[in-house]
Every structure is written in structure tokens, then in C-alpha cells.
Design an enzyme around this catalytic site. Sequence first.
Site, PDB file in Angstrom:
ATOM      1  N   ARG A  59       2.465 -71.537   1.353  1.00  0.00           N
ATOM      2  CA  ARG A  59       3.431 -72.581   1.015  1.00  0.00           C
ATOM      3  C   ARG A  59       4.278 -73.016   2.199  1.00  0.00           C
ATOM      4  NH1 ARG A  59       6.241 -69.626  -3.418  1.00  0.00           N
ATOM      5  NH2 ARG A  59       4.728 -67.937  -3.222  1.00  0.00           N
ATOM      6  N   GLU A  96       8.481 -59.384  -2.425  1.00  0.00           N
ATOM      7  CA  GLU A  96       9.092 -59.140  -3.737  1.00  0.00           C
ATOM      8  C   GLU A  96       8.087 -58.565  -4.740  1.00  0.00           C
ATOM      9  OE1 GLU A  96      10.763 -62.508  -5.856  1.00  0.00           O
ATOM     10  OE2 GLU A  96      11.944 -61.203  -7.159  1.00  0.00           O
TER      11      GLU A  96
HETATM   12  O1  PRP Z   1      10.916 -62.619   1.215  1.00  0.00           O
HETATM   13  P1  PRP Z   1       9.695 -61.991   0.615  1.00  0.00           P
HETATM   14  O2  PRP Z   1      10.007 -60.987  -0.450  1.00  0.00           O
HETATM   15  O3  PRP Z   1       8.801 -61.414   1.678  1.00  0.00           O
HETATM   16  O4  PRP Z   1       8.868 -63.123  -0.133  1.00  0.00           O
HETATM   17  C1  PRP Z   1       8.691 -64.423   0.350  1.00  0.00           C
HETATM   18  C2  PRP Z   1       7.245 -64.789   0.479  1.00  0.00           C
HETATM   19  O5  PRP Z   1       6.574 -64.736  -0.786  1.00  0.00           O
HETATM   20  C3  PRP Z   1       5.839 -65.925  -0.979  1.00  0.00           C
HETATM   21  O6  PRP Z   1       4.562 -65.880  -0.413  1.00  0.00           O
HETATM   22  P2  PRP Z   1       3.240 -65.294  -1.069  1.00  0.00           P
HETATM   23  O7  PRP Z   1       2.926 -64.004  -0.367  1.00  0.00           O
HETATM   24  O8  PRP Z   1       3.367 -65.274  -2.553  1.00  0.00           O
HETATM   25  O9  PRP Z   1       2.139 -66.303  -0.557  1.00  0.00           O
HETATM   26  P3  PRP Z   1       1.688 -67.803  -0.863  1.00  0.00           P
HETATM   27  O10 PRP Z   1       2.616 -68.717  -0.113  1.00  0.00           O
HETATM   28  O11 PRP Z   1       0.317 -67.796  -0.287  1.00  0.00           O
HETATM   29  O12 PRP Z   1       1.738 -68.056  -2.351  1.00  0.00           O
HETATM   30  C4  PRP Z   1       6.670 -66.959  -0.246  1.00  0.00           C
HETATM   31  O13 PRP Z   1       5.922 -68.126   0.037  1.00  0.00           O
HETATM   32  C5  PRP Z   1       7.095 -66.211   0.979  1.00  0.00           C
HETATM   33  O14 PRP Z   1       6.094 -66.257   1.990  1.00  0.00           O
HETATM   34  N1  ADE Z   2      10.535 -65.249  -6.978  1.00  0.00           N
HETATM   35  C1  ADE Z   2       9.732 -65.882  -6.130  1.00  0.00           C
HETATM   36  N2  ADE Z   2       9.320 -67.144  -6.355  1.00  0.00           N
HETATM   37  C2  ADE Z   2       8.508 -67.781  -5.472  1.00  0.00           C
HETATM   38  N3  ADE Z   2       8.089 -67.239  -4.340  1.00  0.00           N
HETATM   39  C3  ADE Z   2       8.470 -65.986  -4.067  1.00  0.00           C
HETATM   40  N4  ADE Z   2       8.208 -65.184  -3.034  1.00  0.00           N
HETATM   41  C4  ADE Z   2       8.828 -64.018  -3.256  1.00  0.00           C
HETATM   42  N5  ADE Z   2       9.503 -64.021  -4.396  1.00  0.00           N
HETATM   43  C5  ADE Z   2       9.297 -65.255  -4.934  1.00  0.00           C
END
Ligand code: PRP
Ligand code: ADE
Length: 170
Positions: A59, A96
Site C-alpha cells: 500500500r 500489528e
Molecule cells: O506499523 P506496523 O505494525 O508494522 O504495521 C504497518 C504495516 O502494516 C501494513 O502492511 P501489510 O504488511 O499488511 O502489507 P500490505 O501493504 O501488503 O497489505 C501497512 O501497510 C504497513 O506496512
Molecule cells: N489496523 C490496521 N489497518 C490497516 N493496516 C494496518 N497495518 C497494521 N495495522 C493495520
Amino acid sequence: MNIQELVRDIPDFPKPGIIFKDITPLLANSEALVHCADRLAGLCPTDIKIDKVIGIEARGFILGGMIAQRLGAGFIPVRKKGKLPSKVNSKSYGLEYGEDILEIHMDAIKAGEHILIHDDVLATGGTAQAVCELVEELGGTVVQCNFIMELDFLNGREKLKTTVASLLSY
Ligand SMILES: O=P(O)(O)OC[C@H]1O[C@H](OP(=O)(O)OP(=O)(O)O)[C@H](O)[C@@H]1O
Ligand SMILES: Nc1ncnc2[nH]cnc12
């Protein structure tokens, strides 16, 4: 413009107990997309020339590219394990709702370059912290980490040693 109304809560995704912040309605709105890119580029320091913007898979790629264009900077994808074709520096991290491995090409950054890191969400900060470490290991300097939103209750900002900026807080 009110971008908050274009972020929706999806309970129990991807795991029970997680309230997932879904930005797809925001991304689908052309005005909101331009608004976010302009504002995030506008929050970047103006006294330092940013050489490259990192977007974190997946994202972080969308607005990361738009911010790079506005700053006249290059774009670097940081990707999940096994996606980048050349030699990589890797880092495992917790987020998370799980854990994973992120990678950057070894030759993506030249020593001394100023780097902006962009992602959509700052939650625990595990992801952004791992990317900061990848950048520093290649000799780059992180100028700022910026996000569409941060989840204050998870204290991700405290984990990051660099300047943090975001458009929305929850
Ligand atoms: O601060 P944090 O607890 O580390 O979480 C934040 C991360 O989680 C999500 O990514 P995700 O790994 O879900 O990947 P995506 O963008 O491919 O959906 C979001 O886009 C951040 O990269
Ligand atoms: N609650 C949340 N929603 C979307 N992206 C996330 N990445 C980590 N935590 C998230």
C-alpha cells in the site's frame, strides 16, 4: 477536504480483534488521491534535498510514487521476501498482525543519500523501523517517515528515531 470519511473500518481483518483501516475508498477518489499526495509532499522538509522516496509494499507504493514525482526524487520499492530480482539486504520484523521479511536492493541507495520513507499506516512501527534499518545499513540517511495515518494507541511513533508525519491519527 475530509479524507477521514474515505477510510473505513473492517473489523476482524486479517485476524480476530484487529480493526483494519481500509484505504481503498480513498484511493478510488481522484480528488482525495491528489490531495493526499500534495499534502504529504508538502510535509517533507524543504531544507534538505530528498534524493529518493521509499514506498513499502504494497500500500506504500501508490502514494510513495506520487510523492516522489512531486519532490523530483527517485522511487525505491521495498518489497516482501523473494520479489526483488537482484542482490538484496533483508530484515525480518513484527507488525500489528504478524511477522514478515522485507527486502531492498543492495544498490538502491548510494552512501549519503537522503531518503524519505512512505507507507499508508503506522501501527506498531515494526515495518517502518525495519525499513529505517535497511536504509541505514546501505549508508542512507532517513529524513522523514510519512504515512496517511497513524494508530496512536500502538505507539509506533516512539519506536522510530526519525521525524514522523501523518495526515490522520486514530
Ligand atoms: O506499523 P506496523 O505494525 O508494522 O504495521 C504497518 C504495516 O502494516 C501494513 O502492511 P501489510 O504488511 O499488511 O502489507 P500490505 O501493504 O501488503 O497489505 C501497512 O501497510 C504497513 O506496512
Ligand atoms: N489496523 C490496521 N489497518 C490497516 N493496516 C494496518 N497495518 C497494521 N495495522 C493495520
